[in-house]
Enzyme design. Structure first.
Site, PDB file in Angstrom:
ATOM      1  N   LYS A   1      13.603  49.561  89.213  1.00  0.00           N
ATOM      2  CA  LYS A   1      14.843  48.919  89.691  1.00  0.00           C
ATOM      3  C   LYS A   1      14.627  47.428  89.880  1.00  0.00           C
ATOM      4  CE  LYS A   1      17.182  51.236  89.054  1.00  0.00           C
ATOM      5  NZ  LYS A   1      17.323  52.597  88.639  1.00  0.00           N
TER       6      LYS A   1
ATOM      7  N   TRP B   1      25.550  45.177  70.818  1.00  0.00           N
ATOM      8  CA  TRP B   1      24.215  45.056  71.417  1.00  0.00           C
ATOM      9  C   TRP B   1      23.264  45.012  70.233  1.00  0.00           C
ATOM     10  CZ3 TRP B   1      19.678  48.120  71.959  1.00  0.00           C
ATOM     11  CH2 TRP B   1      18.856  47.753  73.022  1.00  0.00           C
TER      12      TRP B   1
ATOM     13  N   HIS C   1      -8.453  51.859  91.833  1.00  0.00           N
ATOM     14  CA  HIS C   1      -9.127  51.946  90.535  1.00  0.00           C
ATOM     15  C   HIS C   1      -8.696  50.814  89.600  1.00  0.00           C
ATOM     16  CE1 HIS C   1     -10.854  55.775  91.652  1.00  0.00           C
ATOM     17  NE2 HIS C   1      -9.658  56.143  92.084  1.00  0.00           N
TER      18      HIS C   1
ATOM     19  N   ASN D   1      28.828  51.489  65.844  1.00  0.00           N
ATOM     20  CA  ASN D   1      27.837  51.677  66.905  1.00  0.00           C
ATOM     21  C   ASN D   1      26.783  52.616  66.326  1.00  0.00           C
ATOM     22  OD1 ASN D   1      26.374  52.422  69.152  1.00  0.00           O
ATOM     23  ND2 ASN D   1      28.046  53.533  70.145  1.00  0.00           N
ATOM     24  N   GLY D   2      25.510  52.237  66.406  1.00  0.00           N
ATOM     25  CA  GLY D   2      24.459  53.108  65.867  1.00  0.00           C
ATOM     26  C   GLY D   2      23.562  52.330  64.921  1.00  0.00           C
TER      27      GLY D   2
ATOM     28  N   LYS E   1      23.637  50.134  79.123  1.00  0.00           N
ATOM     29  CA  LYS E   1      23.849  51.296  79.996  1.00  0.00           C
ATOM     30  C   LYS E   1      23.550  52.584  79.266  1.00  0.00           C
ATOM     31  CE  LYS E   1      24.952  53.468  83.646  1.00  0.00           C
ATOM     32  NZ  LYS E   1      23.900  53.458  84.682  1.00  0.00           N
TER      33      LYS E   1
ATOM     34  N   ARG F   1      28.227  48.667  79.561  1.00  0.00           N
ATOM     35  CA  ARG F   1      27.217  49.263  78.675  1.00  0.00           C
ATOM     36  C   ARG F   1      26.171  48.240  78.240  1.00  0.00           C
ATOM     37  NH1 ARG F   1      29.555  53.973  76.132  1.00  0.00           N
ATOM     38  NH2 ARG F   1      28.396  53.661  74.221  1.00  0.00           N
TER      39      ARG F   1
ATOM     40  N   CYS G   1      26.381  49.175  72.137  1.00  0.00           N
ATOM     41  CA  CYS G   1      27.673  48.813  71.547  1.00  0.00           C
ATOM     42  C   CYS G   1      28.807  49.638  72.139  1.00  0.00           C
ATOM     43  CB  CYS G   1      27.663  49.080  70.041  1.00  0.00           C
ATOM     44  SG  CYS G   1      26.354  48.216  69.189  1.00  0.00           S
TER      45      CYS G   1
ATOM     46  N   GLU H   1      14.380  45.602  86.507  1.00  0.00           N
ATOM     47  CA  GLU H   1      15.643  45.563  85.767  1.00  0.00           C
ATOM     48  C   GLU H   1      16.601  44.507  86.276  1.00  0.00           C
ATOM     49  OE1 GLU H   1      16.645  49.806  86.457  1.00  0.00           O
ATOM     50  OE2 GLU H   1      17.172  49.764  84.343  1.00  0.00           O
TER      51      GLU H   1
ATOM     52  N   GLU I   1      10.182  54.386  90.483  1.00  0.00           N
ATOM     53  CA  GLU I   1      11.614  54.077  90.389  1.00  0.00           C
ATOM     54  C   GLU I   1      11.925  52.748  91.098  1.00  0.00           C
ATOM     55  OE1 GLU I   1      14.026  54.867  88.709  1.00  0.00           O
ATOM     56  OE2 GLU I   1      15.832  54.426  89.837  1.00  0.00           O
TER      57      GLU I   1
HETATM   58  C1  F6R Z   1      17.330  52.571  84.797  1.00  0.00           C
HETATM   59  C2  F6R Z   1      18.168  53.026  83.704  1.00  0.00           C
HETATM   60  C3  F6R Z   1      17.511  53.516  82.446  1.00  0.00           C
HETATM   61  C4  F6R Z   1      18.061  54.915  82.131  1.00  0.00           C
HETATM   62  C5  F6R Z   1      17.530  55.418  80.783  1.00  0.00           C
HETATM   63  C6  F6R Z   1      17.988  56.824  80.495  1.00  0.00           C
HETATM   64  O1  F6R Z   1      18.088  52.080  85.850  1.00  0.00           O
HETATM   65  O2  F6R Z   1      19.352  53.032  83.816  1.00  0.00           O
HETATM   66  O3  F6R Z   1      16.131  53.537  82.549  1.00  0.00           O
HETATM   67  O4  F6R Z   1      17.676  55.769  83.167  1.00  0.00           O
HETATM   68  O5  F6R Z   1      17.980  54.559  79.768  1.00  0.00           O
HETATM   69  O6  F6R Z   1      19.375  56.895  80.453  1.00  0.00           O
HETATM   70  P1  F6R Z   1      20.141  58.269  80.588  1.00  0.00           P
HETATM   71  O7  F6R Z   1      19.861  58.807  81.949  1.00  0.00           O
HETATM   72  O8  F6R Z   1      21.588  57.902  80.392  1.00  0.00           O
HETATM   73  O9  F6R Z   1      19.621  59.181  79.523  1.00  0.00           O
END
Ligand code: F6R
Length: 592
Positions: free
Chosen positions: A469, A74, A488, A100-101, A587, A27, A2, A472, A465
């Site tokens: 990516k 959100w 395995h 928000n929350g 985000k 976000r 949010c 996502e 990673e």
């Molecule tokens: C991946 C991504 C998420 C964040 C995770 C932690 O691209 O953006 O997996 O890495 O939500 O977020 P932060 O680093 O803001 O604590």
């Protein structure tokens, strides 16, 4: 997650709030809404979908007002829909509130209010809290602010709320606990937002609110930093910014000529860090992957045992924490609720918290005893890219500094790694100079339904990673594995349709990884390799290859992740996905 924007002052409030909501779109959200007060009349407009859909829906309506609150939602309680969008109205129609929350004990309060005859138009916890406030105000004949204070005493959970009353167009009441809020101070006007991006074009003076007595601090952020600067997407801009962001991160800290690393946060606590009997690293998602790389580095260079924990698991499994234990918290946003609550409980138990955070002044930065910012600048694309390499740069400097202080690294190795780290910005630039090969690989495999990512040693977290990516921003299923672990189980998946990405730069595992590649080729899998420039073996056995410059294996993740970021970006854009705002993702994940 949010986003909240509010304005009160002497200008037209709605356009300011609308623009702010657009700035917070990164976000991630599913619906949006605004509330204004006009001549004692409270108006709420809200809609499922993007901010621009709300904007279109109010075209032709009289939106003149000098007070406005707005929200991007959100979904947590109730599906994304017009009726669940914020702001919500109280039963008496006089109050509007957004939030928000999460209010964890909302169900019980809702029951009590229902028994008193209150009705609810939405499924949200927010509407429950709002009617609870109305109820207290009506029963106690208290001011709105008093009613809010009383209500919040009963609330379990995290929140940032904005509340307005149609009878008082001069006031926005804000309250926060565990969710972010920035208050910007202009001349006869105030701006409120979940982060600084909606505010910086109007004022750089913001209220620091981590202390009981508020104080004014200056924002160190430029508008250009949150705009796309000619790139088609924020994600691409952020990938291409990495030579600069890594350079900025190293600047003033990695003193190459003097072979010195200066980091005040580490210097001031070097005893606590180097004498630790173990180090715990707590993070989520991409930041957790940076933690895994750090585990390899700190164990190798400093000979201190390291455990890397998913913040969400760490908090709730009642971990053994002793006073003096060192916890490194890694977070881009500094607001991730899972990480925040994990740290709060560890701090209570006496742990020393070192924050590796990107967002300056964020909750995790404030909670930490010491720390080092990654200085990657605002990261707008939902998928983390430049913040990740910033985290790796900070963690590498930390590991080197601690190893030097501890005497667990030879002078030659230290010096070699300092030189290698200093060469990273230039080498990242070399990778980015020609992306045509990566684009053509993306074109070739954009129709795949699954990918496997494999790597060993320092490149194992990079395989994870790369897979994250891809998932996502392309919605293609991908798994990351240690290359040797493949036999395995995951090897059963391999056939001529499965692209397998090997992160196979020249390191101590190289020969073994080559054997793993042969195992995949023997089963007709499609091999895409990230290889060291000059490697003549891998091109003979891979279907496609992406080269990165030669570098020491400790530093290699900073380079080998770059082609994987680009691969995901191009596959995502070829598939027509909004890579900056992929579905369902936020985000800043400010709910547990
Ligand atoms: C991946 C991504 C998420 C964040 C995770 C932690 O691209 O953006 O997996 O890495 O939500 O977020 P932060 O680093 O803001 O604590």
């Amino acid at each position: 997650m949010c986003g909240i924007v509010g304005y009160i002052g002497h200008r037209e409030a709605y356009p300011i709030v609308l623009k702010g909501l657009k700035r917070l779109e990164y976000r991630g959200y599913d619906s949006t809404g605004v509330a204004i007060i006009q001549d004692g009349d409270l108006q709420v407009h809200k809609k499922k979908g993007k901010v621009v859909e709300l904007e279109e829906a109010v075209v032709g309506k009289n939106m003149h007002s000098t007070i406005c609150i707005g929200h991007t939602r959100w979904a947590t309680h109730g599906e994304p829909s017009d009726r669940n969008a914020h702001p919500h109205l109280s039963n008496n129609g006089r109050l509007a509130m957004l939030h928000n929350g999460i209010i964890e004990n909302y169900a019980q309060i809702k029951q009590e209010l229902t028994n008193k005859g209150y009705t609810f138009k939405s499924d949200t916890d927010t509407e429950v809290l709002l009617n609870f406030i109305q109820d207290i105000q009506d029963n106690n004949k208290s001011t709105l602010e008093e009613a809010l204070r009383i209500a919040l005493k009963r609330i379990v959970g995290a929140y940032c709320i904005l509340l307005i009353d149609q009878d008082d167009p001069e006031t926005i009441i804000a309250a926060r606990k565990g969710s972010p809020l920035v208050i910007g101070i202009g001349k006869g006007e105030h701006f409120l937002a979940s982060d600084a991006s909606p505010i910086i074009e109007y004022t750089k003076e913001v209220l620091g609110n981590e202390k009981q007595t508020p104080f004014i601090q200056k924002l160190d952020m430029e508008l250009a930093a949150i705009e796309k600067g000619g790139y088609e997407h924020f994600m691409l801009k952020e990938i291409f910014e990495q030579p600069d962001t890594i350079f900025d991160c190293l600047r003033g800290r990695l003193l190459h000529e003097q072979q010195q690393i200066v980091m005040a946060g580490v210097d001031n606590h070097i005893e606590a860090l180097t004498k630790a009997s173990r180090i715990l690293i707590v993070a989520c998602g991409t930041s957790w992957h940076a933690g895994l790389v750090a585990e390899y580095m700190i164990e190798e260079l400093c000979r201190i045992p390291v455990e890397v924990e998913y913040a969400s698991e760490f908090r709730y499994r009642n971990p053994v924490i002793h006073a003096g234990d060192v916890i490194i918290a890694i977070s881009q946003s500094g607001e991730t609720a899972d990480t925040l609550v994990a740290l709060e409980s560890a701090k209570e138990k006496g742990a020393f918290i070192f924050g590796v955070v990107n967002a300056v002044g964020s909750s995790i930065a404030r909670l930490s005893h010491a720390g080092a910012y990654t200085h990657a600048g605002p990261e707008i694309g939902v998928a983390s890219t430049k913040a990740f390499t910033g985290q790796l740069a900070v963690l590498t400097m930390m590991a080197l500094k601690m190893a030097k202080a501890k005497g667990s690294i030879s002078d030659e190795r230290y010096s070699h790694l300092v030189n290698e780290l200093a060469s990273v910005p230039k080498k990242v630039k070399e990778i980015l100079a020609d992306t045509s090969k990566i684009e053509s690989i993306a074109q070739q495999y954009k129709g795949a339904s699954d990918f496997l990512y494999l790597g060993r040693g320092y490149n194992f977290p990079i395989a994870l990673e790369g897979a994250l990516k891809l998932k996502e921003i392309t919605y293609i299923h991908a798994e990351g594995y240690p290359a040797a672990e493949m036999k395995h189980g995951p090897i059963a998946l391999v056939d001529e349709n499965l692209p397998v990405v090997f992160v196979a730069t020249k390191d101590m595992y190289y020969d073994k990884v080559v054997s793993n590649i042969q195992e995949i080729k023997a089963r007709k899998g499609q091999v895409i390799a990230v290889a060291t420039l000059g490697d003549t073996v891998l091109p003979t056995m891979s279907d496609n290859i992406m080269f990165v410059p030669d570098i020491d294996e400790v530093i290699a993740p900073l380079l080998s992740v770059i082609p994987l970021q680009l691969l995901s970006y191009y596959v995502g854009t070829y598939k027509g996905i909004d890579v900056d705002k992929p579905r369902n993702l936020a985000k800043s994940v400010t709910v547990e």
